[in-house]
Design a protein around this motif. Structure first.
Motif, PDB file in Angstrom:
ATOM      1  N   UNK A 636      32.492  20.738  45.080  1.00 27.80           N
ATOM      2  CA  UNK A 636      33.184  19.646  44.398  1.00 27.80           C
ATOM      3  C   UNK A 636      34.453  20.124  43.713  1.00 27.80           C
ATOM      4  N   UNK A 637      34.577  21.442  43.497  1.00 25.99           N
ATOM      5  CA  UNK A 637      35.731  21.996  42.809  1.00 25.99           C
ATOM      6  C   UNK A 637      36.916  22.235  43.741  1.00 25.99           C
ATOM      7  N   UNK A 638      36.755  21.958  45.018  1.00 27.32           N
ATOM      8  CA  UNK A 638      37.774  22.326  45.995  1.00 27.32           C
ATOM      9  C   UNK A 638      38.925  21.339  46.146  1.00 27.32           C
ATOM     10  N   UNK A 639      38.658  20.038  46.328  1.00 32.59           N
ATOM     11  CA  UNK A 639      39.770  19.135  46.657  1.00 32.59           C
ATOM     12  C   UNK A 639      40.882  19.108  45.620  1.00 32.59           C
ATOM     13  N   UNK A 640      40.543  19.231  44.327  1.00 32.07           N
ATOM     14  CA  UNK A 640      41.571  19.080  43.298  1.00 32.07           C
ATOM     15  C   UNK A 640      42.633  20.173  43.391  1.00 32.07           C
ATOM     16  N   UNK A 641      42.222  21.430  43.595  1.00 32.56           N
ATOM     17  CA  UNK A 641      43.192  22.526  43.699  1.00 32.56           C
ATOM     18  C   UNK A 641      44.095  22.301  44.903  1.00 32.56           C
ATOM     19  N   UNK A 642      43.511  21.872  46.013  1.00 29.61           N
ATOM     20  CA  UNK A 642      44.309  21.609  47.206  1.00 29.61           C
ATOM     21  C   UNK A 642      45.257  20.434  46.988  1.00 29.61           C
ATOM     22  N   UNK A 643      44.807  19.419  46.267  1.00 32.02           N
ATOM     23  CA  UNK A 643      45.671  18.270  45.998  1.00 32.02           C
ATOM     24  C   UNK A 643      46.874  18.675  45.159  1.00 32.02           C
ATOM     25  N   UNK A 644      46.637  19.487  44.132  1.00 31.64           N
ATOM     26  CA  UNK A 644      47.728  19.911  43.246  1.00 31.64           C
ATOM     27  C   UNK A 644      48.755  20.736  44.013  1.00 31.64           C
ATOM     28  N   UNK A 645      48.291  21.689  44.804  1.00 28.42           N
ATOM     29  CA  UNK A 645      49.215  22.514  45.579  1.00 28.42           C
ATOM     30  C   UNK A 645      49.928  21.681  46.640  1.00 28.42           C
ATOM     31  N   UNK A 646      49.216  20.746  47.264  1.00 35.33           N
ATOM     32  CA  UNK A 646      49.851  19.891  48.266  1.00 35.33           C
ATOM     33  C   UNK A 646      50.966  19.058  47.645  1.00 35.33           C
ATOM     34  N   UNK A 647      50.759  18.590  46.419  1.00 36.90           N
ATOM     35  CA  UNK A 647      51.816  17.864  45.713  1.00 36.90           C
ATOM     36  C   UNK A 647      53.051  18.744  45.543  1.00 36.90           C
ATOM     37  N   UNK A 648      52.834  19.965  45.096  1.00 30.01           N
ATOM     38  CA  UNK A 648      53.958  20.880  44.862  1.00 30.01           C
ATOM     39  C   UNK A 648      54.710  21.178  46.159  1.00 30.01           C
ATOM     40  N   UNK A 649      53.974  21.232  47.258  1.00 31.38           N
ATOM     41  CA  UNK A 649      54.579  21.554  48.549  1.00 31.38           C
ATOM     42  C   UNK A 649      55.193  20.338  49.237  1.00 31.38           C
ATOM     43  N   UNK A 650      55.005  19.164  48.657  1.00 28.10           N
ATOM     44  CA  UNK A 650      55.547  17.957  49.260  1.00 28.10           C
ATOM     45  C   UNK A 650      54.686  17.389  50.361  1.00 28.10           C
ATOM     46  N   UNK A 651      53.434  17.837  50.469  1.00 33.79           N
ATOM     47  CA  UNK A 651      52.510  17.305  51.473  1.00 33.79           C
ATOM     48  C   UNK A 651      51.839  16.057  50.900  1.00 33.79           C
ATOM     49  N   UNK A 652      52.559  14.969  50.924  1.00 29.61           N
ATOM     50  CA  UNK A 652      52.108  13.797  50.182  1.00 29.61           C
ATOM     51  C   UNK A 652      50.824  13.191  50.741  1.00 29.61           C
ATOM     52  N   UNK A 653      50.704  13.111  52.055  1.00 25.86           N
ATOM     53  CA  UNK A 653      49.493  12.529  52.638  1.00 25.86           C
ATOM     54  C   UNK A 653      48.276  13.405  52.362  1.00 25.86           C
ATOM     55  N   UNK A 654      48.430  14.715  52.489  1.00 22.79           N
ATOM     56  CA  UNK A 654      47.317  15.625  52.207  1.00 22.79           C
ATOM     57  C   UNK A 654      46.956  15.567  50.722  1.00 22.79           C
ATOM     58  N   UNK A 655      47.950  15.490  49.862  1.00 19.73           N
ATOM     59  CA  UNK A 655      47.693  15.410  48.423  1.00 19.73           C
ATOM     60  C   UNK A 655      46.868  14.173  48.092  1.00 19.73           C
ATOM     61  N   UNK A 656      47.231  13.034  48.703  1.00 23.97           N
ATOM     62  CA  UNK A 656      46.491  11.803  48.432  1.00 23.97           C
ATOM     63  C   UNK A 656      45.086  11.868  49.017  1.00 23.97           C
ATOM     64  N   UNK A 657      44.953  12.416  50.231  1.00 18.90           N
ATOM     65  CA  UNK A 657      43.637  12.558  50.855  1.00 18.90           C
ATOM     66  C   UNK A 657      42.704  13.380  49.970  1.00 18.90           C
ATOM     67  N   UNK A 658      43.208  14.502  49.466  1.00 19.39           N
ATOM     68  CA  UNK A 658      42.386  15.367  48.626  1.00 19.39           C
ATOM     69  C   UNK A 658      42.095  14.709  47.281  1.00 19.39           C
ATOM     70  N   UNK A 659      43.085  13.965  46.746  1.00 16.43           N
ATOM     71  CA  UNK A 659      42.846  13.273  45.487  1.00 16.43           C
ATOM     72  C   UNK A 659      41.721  12.250  45.638  1.00 16.43           C
ATOM     73  N   UNK A 660      41.811  11.427  46.688  1.00 18.30           N
ATOM     74  CA  UNK A 660      40.814  10.381  46.848  1.00 18.30           C
ATOM     75  C   UNK A 660      39.428  10.989  47.053  1.00 18.30           C
ATOM     76  N   UNK A 661      39.388  12.149  47.703  1.00 15.45           N
ATOM     77  CA  UNK A 661      38.093  12.793  47.925  1.00 15.45           C
ATOM     78  C   UNK A 661      37.496  13.263  46.606  1.00 15.45           C
ATOM     79  N   UNK A 662      38.310  13.854  45.746  1.00 14.32           N
ATOM     80  CA  UNK A 662      37.754  14.318  44.465  1.00 14.32           C
ATOM     81  C   UNK A 662      37.469  13.149  43.536  1.00 14.32           C
ATOM     82  N   UNK A 663      38.320  12.103  43.577  1.00 14.34           N
ATOM     83  CA  UNK A 663      38.132  10.968  42.677  1.00 14.34           C
ATOM     84  C   UNK A 663      36.875  10.177  43.004  1.00 14.34           C
ATOM     85  N   UNK A 664      36.553  10.085  44.290  1.00 15.08           N
ATOM     86  CA  UNK A 664      35.430   9.250  44.712  1.00 15.08           C
ATOM     87  C   UNK A 664      34.296  10.086  45.305  1.00 15.08           C
ATOM     88  N   UNK A 665      34.268  11.375  44.952  1.00 20.16           N
ATOM     89  CA  UNK A 665      33.264  12.286  45.483  1.00 20.16           C
ATOM     90  C   UNK A 665      31.850  11.753  45.284  1.00 20.16           C
TER      91      UNK A 665
END
Length: 773
Positions: A636-665
């Motif tokens: 459960x600790x995984x998606x958030x770190x990936x979402x934050x880094x994806x945001x920084x890298x400009x990977x907007x779709x991946x950032x949102x995918x990872x966010x929704x996964x952690x938010x609705x886990x």
């Protein structure tokens, strides 16, 4: 993934009763107030599948460790937060028939957790086996304003017939933990008393002597008029109850108001528990149910004022983030430095309710930004108070001279985890303790913590790292063998990059703290150096290790290697796996998982997240592009770190995918394990995904920095940040960043690379087009 809950911005709503979902719902609809918590078990008798759970913060039991074979250094016990007295129980009979949703035909079922108010409501119509129908409505909360009080309003209405309704409210301490290693019951009865207006039950743990006194009283109304009842009193082992009958005419509502105080020996002298419990209960009853409910709403309004996140244009995302914030706020209030945050909080037994590194790595940022700094300070003081135990833990494994190994799992500072690859090898947890001190001081500016508490902890951890590495003649560098990194799908590996990196960083930071104290608190430093017997020769050794630490890497790919030999694995992206294999931990043997390339959670990327300012964007991109496709996110600790880094890298779709996964886990039961309890500590990661990810929040040289972007289908989002006395409301739209200072404290910050000042009670606007993302 199981989606059956209605999407709503402020509530979690279950419509229709499906027994197969009930244990999942018991977790999701849990309530708590930092002092106690309660799974969403039914008040009335229920013979279906259920995990009963009533929990008191800080009350635990040392359940004897159960392993196939013993190894030197193993803990003697696994700590468990106990299933405590069932205080919600109200058995109901209608014309002699028991109300039991497992044997009735249930219609119009609605269960609602109102997160804005902190209240659980439930209503349904039940057709009893004899054919009669009753409507039932219950309202339940544990009080935020009176932490030792729980209150229930339970209403029964016979549909079209006159009914004799029997209510049987009770307190039942004859409970057990489902996860007991030896099926042992952990409570003994101390005393009980029973009279017409009140019942009291005191139990204590068989070990450690935690005492819990529960005191119950109630009031009854029929058709809005108070009813006087003469209860039959019931007593059994660890059980006290009342039973009484009221007559309700057709379509008249009979209401039972049940009030219970739960007080423990953690907060009161044992011989005062009964009197304190009675006194607290008297105040609650005098206030009345409606007044207590109003106080509950006010208390939650204050919490939401500091911590709410508003998302416009995406109701699923809105519900998810509020659900996570709600559970964080009801799990830990920060008022008691003896307490910490268990991975399941007050929602289940798994992981024993103990403290993990999750607190420092994931939870601290939430409390830093949404509450008074004293709350975050208490989380750090908790670890300082356990320093001697951490030194003892290290000594058990052969370390000397004040080296400290903080436990992977603990209640009182002792290690109480019984899996060897975790207990002995997942030592990166030490680095999270050190990082939390760094994170706290840079955020708050409270550098007094370093001399008061921080250096002692940092020195103990640095001593551990210095002894845990050794010099390799082959590498001509310092190496660290036989560890488990954050990716628990690899055990007993050599030179896990993250572990080596966080170890060297800890020693480097400790030297920085020594330098700071030398310049600013010289006398205090001298006293600490003497107390710790810390010499220049020892700190010079740390510097040597820092400069000569080995980090596995692949120059051709330009990535840091998760461990020596990682490239020997068969590298098949998760996207090429048949979905029938997922989740791996429920479909593959452990041997197969360990040999695979698949990553449970951020490992190398965890280091790039923590030490973000030490690596350029291209380095982060290469490592993200290499490791994320191999990550199954089964922690459960995984998606958030990936979402934050994806945001920084400009990977907007991946950032949102990872966010929704952690938010609705948990809401969507992504990992098929929500029935065990919610993933409380990862919920803080959901907040991080919005504020540090989409909001781009960082601290740069003591200054708050924001560099946001907005997901394409969102109309806007806003979040609160409490920073050095100011509370900022940050709203991001497709065109602008609007920052309102809700206090009188003037604040300097960096927004999209531009230095700005927000005066007290001022609102400023910055163009989003200026964002560097």
């Amino acid at each position: 993934m199981k989606k059956y809950l209605k999407v709503d911005p402020w509530s979690i709503i279950e419509e229709g009763f499906v027994a197969e979902n009930h244990e999942i719902s018991e977790s999701i609809f849990s309530i708590g107030n930092g002092h106690m918590g309660q799974r969403a078990n039914f008040e009335e008798h229920y013979t279906g599948q259920s995990l009963q759970g009533s929990y008191m913060a800080g009350v635990y039991y040392p359940d004897k460790t159960r392993v196939g074979w013993w190894k030197n250094g193993y803990p003697e016990y696994f700590a468990k937060v106990l299933n405590s007295t069932n205080w919600i129980g109200i058995d109901v009979k209608v014309n002699g028939e028991t109300l039991d949703l497992a044997t009735c035909t249930v219609t119009d079922f609605v269960r609602e957790l109102n997160m804005k108010e902190g209240v659980l409501r439930r209503s349904f119509t039940a057709e009893l086996p004899g054919g009669k129908k009753v409507k039932v409505a219950s309202t339940r909360f544990v009080s935020m304003s009176m932490k030792e009080i729980g209150a229930i309003k339970y209403a029964v209405t016979p549909v079209g017939f006159d009914a004799d309704i029997t209510f049987s409210p009770y307190l039942d301490g004859d409970v057990k933990n489902k996860d007991s290693n030896y099926d042992e019951k952990f409570w003994d009865e101390v005393s009980k008393s029973n009279r017409a207006d009140q019942a009291v039950l005191t139990i204590k743990t068989k070990k450690l002597d935690f005492y819990l006194t529960s005191t119950m009283t109630y009031a009854v109304e029929v058709a809005g008029t108070k009813a006087d009842v003469q209860p039959e009193l019931t007593e059994k082992e660890k059980f006290v109850g009342h039973s009484f009958q009221v007559q309700a005419k057709a379509d008249q509502e009979a209401v039972l108001y049940k009030y219970v105080s739960n007080v423990t020996s953690r907060d009161h002298a044992v011989d005062e528990l009964a009197s304190v419990g009675a006194e607290v209960l008297t105040k609650a009853v005098a206030a009345g149910f409606d007044s207590l409910l109003d106080q509950q709403k006010e208390a939650w309004a204050a919490k939401w004022k500091d911590s709410d996140i508003v998302i416009e244009g995406d109701v699923e995302a809105q519900q998810g983030i509020r659900f996570n914030i709600f559970h964080m706020n009801q799990t830990y209030t920060g008022e008691d430095s003896r307490l910490n945050i268990g991975p399941k909080g007050f929602t289940g037994e798994k992981y024993g309710g103990s403290t993990y590194w999750d607190t420092e790595a994931y939870c601290l940022p939430f409390y830093l930004s949404t509450a008074d700094e004293s709350i975050s300070r208490n989380l750090l003081v908790y670890r300082y108070k356990h320093l001697e135990k951490a030194i003892e833990n290290a000594e058990k494994l052969g370390f000397t001279d004040g080296a400290a190994l903080y436990p992977m799992v603990t209640m009182n500072g002792e290690e109480c985890h019984n899996e060897w690859e975790i207990t002995f090898e997942e030592i990166h947890r030490n680095g999270a303790i050190a990082y939390a001190i760094y994170n706290y001081t840079r955020y708050t500016g409270d550098y007094s913590y370093l001399g008061e508490y921080g250096l002692e902890v940092l020195a103990g951890i640095s001593r551990f790292w210095a002894q845990r590495v050794h010099f390799s003649k082959h590498q001509n560098q310092y190496v660290m063998l036989g560890v488990t990194g954050p990716n628990e799908y690899e055990n007993n590996v050599n030179n896990n990059w993250y572990t080596n990196r966080i170890a060297a960083w800890t020693m480097e930071y400790t030297l920085d703290v020594i330098a700071y104290l030398k310049e600013n608190e010289g006398a205090r430093l001298d006293a600490l150096m003497a107390k710790l017997n810390l010499s220049d020769a020892e700190t010079a050794k740390w510097q040597e290790i820092i400069e000569n630490m080995y980090y596995p890497a692949d120059e051709e790919k330009g990535v840091f290697l998760q461990q020596d030999g990682f490239l020997d694995k068969e590298l098949i992206p998760v996207s090429e796996l048949d979905e029938k294999h997922l989740p791996l931990n429920q479909n593959w043997s452990w041997d197969r998982i360990l040999r695979s390339c698949y990553i449970k959670q951020a490992d190398v990327l965890q280091g790039l997240y923590f030490l973000n300012d030490q690596y350029d964007l291209e380095t982060k991109k290469r490592n993200f592009d290499f490791y994320e496709p191999l990550t199954v996110h089964e922690s459960s600790l995984s998606p958030c770190v990936h979402s934050i880094l994806a945001c920084e890298l400009g990977y907007k779709e991946k950032a949102y995918e990872m966010y929704l996964r952690t938010a609705r886990l948990d809401l969507d039961n992504y990992n098929n394990d929500t029935e065990d309890g919610l993933h409380i500590t990862s919920m803080a990661g959901t907040w991080m995904s919005v504020v540090e990810g989409f909001g781009g929040k960082k601290i740069e040289d003591g200054t708050l920095s924001l560099n946001p972007f907005i997901p394409g289908h969102w109309q806007s989002f806003s979040f609160k940040i409490v920073f050095r006395g100011a509370r900022l409301n940050v709203q991001v739209t497709p065109d602008s960043i609007n920052i309102k200072n809700e206090t009188d404290v003037e604040t300097d910050l960096i927004v999209s690379g531009k230095e700005v000042t927000v005066k007290g009670n001022e609102t400023i606007q910055v163009s989003l087009a200026a964002s560097a993302v």
